[in-house]
Design a protein around this motif. Structure first.
Motif, mmCIF file in Angstrom:
data_model
loop_
_atom_site.group_PDB
_atom_site.id
_atom_site.type_symbol
_atom_site.label_atom_id
_atom_site.label_comp_id
_atom_site.label_asym_id
_atom_site.label_seq_id
_atom_site.Cartn_x
_atom_site.Cartn_y
_atom_site.Cartn_z
ATOM 1 N N ALA A 1 18.948 113.545 -23.020
ATOM 2 C CA ALA A 1 17.603 114.102 -22.866
ATOM 3 C C ALA A 1 16.673 113.019 -22.310
ATOM 4 N N PRO A 2 15.675 113.411 -21.520
ATOM 5 C CA PRO A 2 14.781 112.418 -20.908
ATOM 6 C C PRO A 2 14.147 111.441 -21.905
ATOM 7 N N HIS A 3 13.818 111.881 -23.096
ATOM 8 C CA HIS A 3 13.179 110.992 -24.055
ATOM 9 C C HIS A 3 14.173 110.030 -24.721
ATOM 10 N N ARG A 4 15.466 110.150 -24.408
ATOM 11 C CA ARG A 4 16.483 109.284 -25.012
ATOM 12 C C ARG A 4 17.157 108.361 -23.985
ATOM 13 N N ILE A 5 16.646 108.330 -22.785
ATOM 14 C CA ILE A 5 17.284 107.540 -21.719
ATOM 15 C C ILE A 5 17.306 106.055 -22.058
ATOM 16 N N GLU A 6 16.207 105.516 -22.554
ATOM 17 C CA GLU A 6 16.161 104.081 -22.864
ATOM 18 C C GLU A 6 17.211 103.721 -23.907
ATOM 19 N N ARG A 7 17.318 104.530 -24.938
ATOM 20 C CA ARG A 7 18.314 104.283 -25.984
ATOM 21 C C ARG A 7 19.730 104.397 -25.421
ATOM 22 N N ALA A 8 19.943 105.394 -24.574
ATOM 23 C CA ALA A 8 21.271 105.578 -23.978
ATOM 24 C C ALA A 8 21.658 104.371 -23.127
ATOM 25 N N PHE A 9 20.709 103.854 -22.330
ATOM 26 C CA PHE A 9 21.000 102.661 -21.541
ATOM 27 C C PHE A 9 21.257 101.455 -22.436
ATOM 28 N N ALA A 10 20.516 101.337 -23.533
ATOM 29 C CA ALA A 10 20.743 100.224 -24.463
ATOM 30 C C ALA A 10 22.157 100.278 -25.030
ATOM 31 N N ILE A 11 22.591 101.449 -25.420
ATOM 32 C CA ILE A 11 23.955 101.614 -25.952
ATOM 33 C C ILE A 11 24.981 101.351 -24.858
ATOM 34 N N PHE A 12 24.732 101.890 -23.665
ATOM 35 C CA PHE A 12 25.654 101.730 -22.541
ATOM 36 C C PHE A 12 25.827 100.250 -22.193
ATOM 37 N N TYR A 13 24.708 99.533 -22.026
ATOM 38 C CA TYR A 13 24.794 98.124 -21.647
ATOM 39 C C TYR A 13 25.376 97.267 -22.763
ATOM 40 N N THR A 14 25.090 97.606 -24.006
ATOM 41 C CA THR A 14 25.689 96.877 -25.117
ATOM 42 C C THR A 14 27.207 97.039 -25.085
ATOM 43 N N GLY A 15 27.660 98.254 -24.834
ATOM 44 C CA GLY A 15 29.103 98.493 -24.718
ATOM 45 C C GLY A 15 29.721 97.744 -23.558
ATOM 46 N N ILE A 16 29.029 97.736 -22.421
ATOM 47 C CA ILE A 16 29.522 97.029 -21.230
ATOM 48 C C ILE A 16 29.614 95.525 -21.504
ATOM 49 N N LEU A 17 28.546 94.957 -22.050
ATOM 50 C CA LEU A 17 28.542 93.515 -22.316
ATOM 51 C C LEU A 17 29.584 93.140 -23.363
ATOM 52 N N GLY A 18 29.688 93.948 -24.409
ATOM 53 C CA GLY A 18 30.677 93.662 -25.449
ATOM 54 C C GLY A 18 32.094 93.738 -24.926
ATOM 55 N N SER A 19 32.376 94.772 -24.154
ATOM 56 C CA SER A 19 33.734 94.900 -23.625
ATOM 57 C C SER A 19 34.023 93.835 -22.573
ATOM 58 N N SER A 20 33.007 93.426 -21.825
ATOM 59 C CA SER A 20 33.196 92.347 -20.843
ATOM 60 C C SER A 20 33.531 91.026 -21.524
ATOM 61 N N ALA A 21 32.976 90.818 -22.703
ATOM 62 C CA ALA A 21 33.274 89.596 -23.451
ATOM 63 C C ALA A 21 34.629 89.682 -24.141
ATOM 64 N N LEU A 22 34.982 90.856 -24.604
ATOM 65 C CA LEU A 22 36.204 91.040 -25.371
ATOM 66 C C LEU A 22 37.455 91.184 -24.492
ATOM 67 N N ALA A 23 37.309 91.789 -23.325
ATOM 68 C CA ALA A 23 38.460 92.067 -22.463
ATOM 69 C C ALA A 23 39.276 90.826 -22.107
ATOM 70 N N PRO A 24 38.668 89.736 -21.652
ATOM 71 C CA PRO A 24 39.491 88.565 -21.308
ATOM 72 C C PRO A 24 40.292 88.040 -22.496
ATOM 73 N N VAL A 25 39.698 88.115 -23.672
ATOM 74 C CA VAL A 25 40.396 87.644 -24.870
ATOM 75 C C VAL A 25 41.602 88.545 -25.149
ATOM 76 N N LEU A 26 41.374 89.858 -25.114
ATOM 77 C CA LEU A 26 42.459 90.793 -25.425
ATOM 78 C C LEU A 26 43.554 90.779 -24.360
ATOM 79 N N TYR A 27 43.158 90.793 -23.088
ATOM 80 C CA TYR A 27 44.171 90.737 -22.031
ATOM 81 C C TYR A 27 44.892 89.396 -22.030
ATOM 82 N N GLY A 28 44.160 88.337 -22.341
ATOM 83 C CA GLY A 28 44.789 87.011 -22.437
ATOM 84 C C GLY A 28 45.824 86.956 -23.545
ATOM 85 N N ARG A 29 45.484 87.503 -24.699
ATOM 86 C CA ARG A 29 46.444 87.539 -25.819
ATOM 87 C C ARG A 29 47.650 88.389 -25.459
#
Length: 156
Positions: free
Chosen positions: A91-119
């Motif tokens: 919904a339009p009034h939830r876009i900011e929150r949705a982007f916050a969740i989306f970017y948090t997921g992107i940043l977290g997975s970007s940090a975690l992926a090299p560790v997991l793929y490396g292992r």
């Protein structure tokens, strides 16, 4: 690159090829998105990414190097197209929150992926880590198909 007996200079050059492709990715996928729509663009680039990653396992060095800019285009361009789905799904009034969740997921997975793929690479071998990366790209396909009904009809 190790299995292809590439020199350190060649490895650096191949990384540059991926980054050069990535620089063009946003424009290329924006153009593709206008012609195919959001859903088709994401599906095309994610499947293309998986195929390109798997192709790198079997290709000799020269074709491998030719494929790298295309891989960079798909990797960087797809992320931009995915960002465009966020406002379509909330919904339009939830876009900011949705982007916050989306970017948090992107940043977290970007940090975690090299560790997991490396292992995984350390324990099962580099080939399995590369296959896992391709499978990860394909994991977006069922998610996008599931979200398709919520996307605007003109974007499909």
């Amino acid at each position: 690159m190790k299995t292809k007996v590439a020199s350190l200079t060649t490895v650096g050059f191949t990384l540059s090829l991926v980054f050069i492709g990535g620089a063009f990715g946003k424009a290329a996928c924006g153009w593709l998105g206008e012609r195919l729509g959001l859903l088709a663009t994401v599906l095309t680039t994610e499947v293309g990414t998986a195929v390109a990653i798997l192709s790198l396992l079997i290709l000799p060095l020269r074709p491998y190097m030719i494929l790298l800019p295309l891989l960079g285009i798909m990797l960087n361009g797809t992320s931009s197209v995915l960002y465009g789905t966020v406002p379509e799904l909330v919904a339009p009034h939830r876009i900011e929150r949705a982007f916050a969740i989306f970017y948090t997921g992107i940043l977290g997975s970007s940090a975690l992926a090299p560790v997991l793929y490396g292992r995984l690479g350390d324990s099962a071998g580099i080939i399995w880590a590369i296959v896992a990366a391709a499978i990860t790209a394909l994991a977006v396909v069922p998610l996008m198909l599931n979200l398709a009904p919520r996307l605007h009809a003109e974007d499909r």
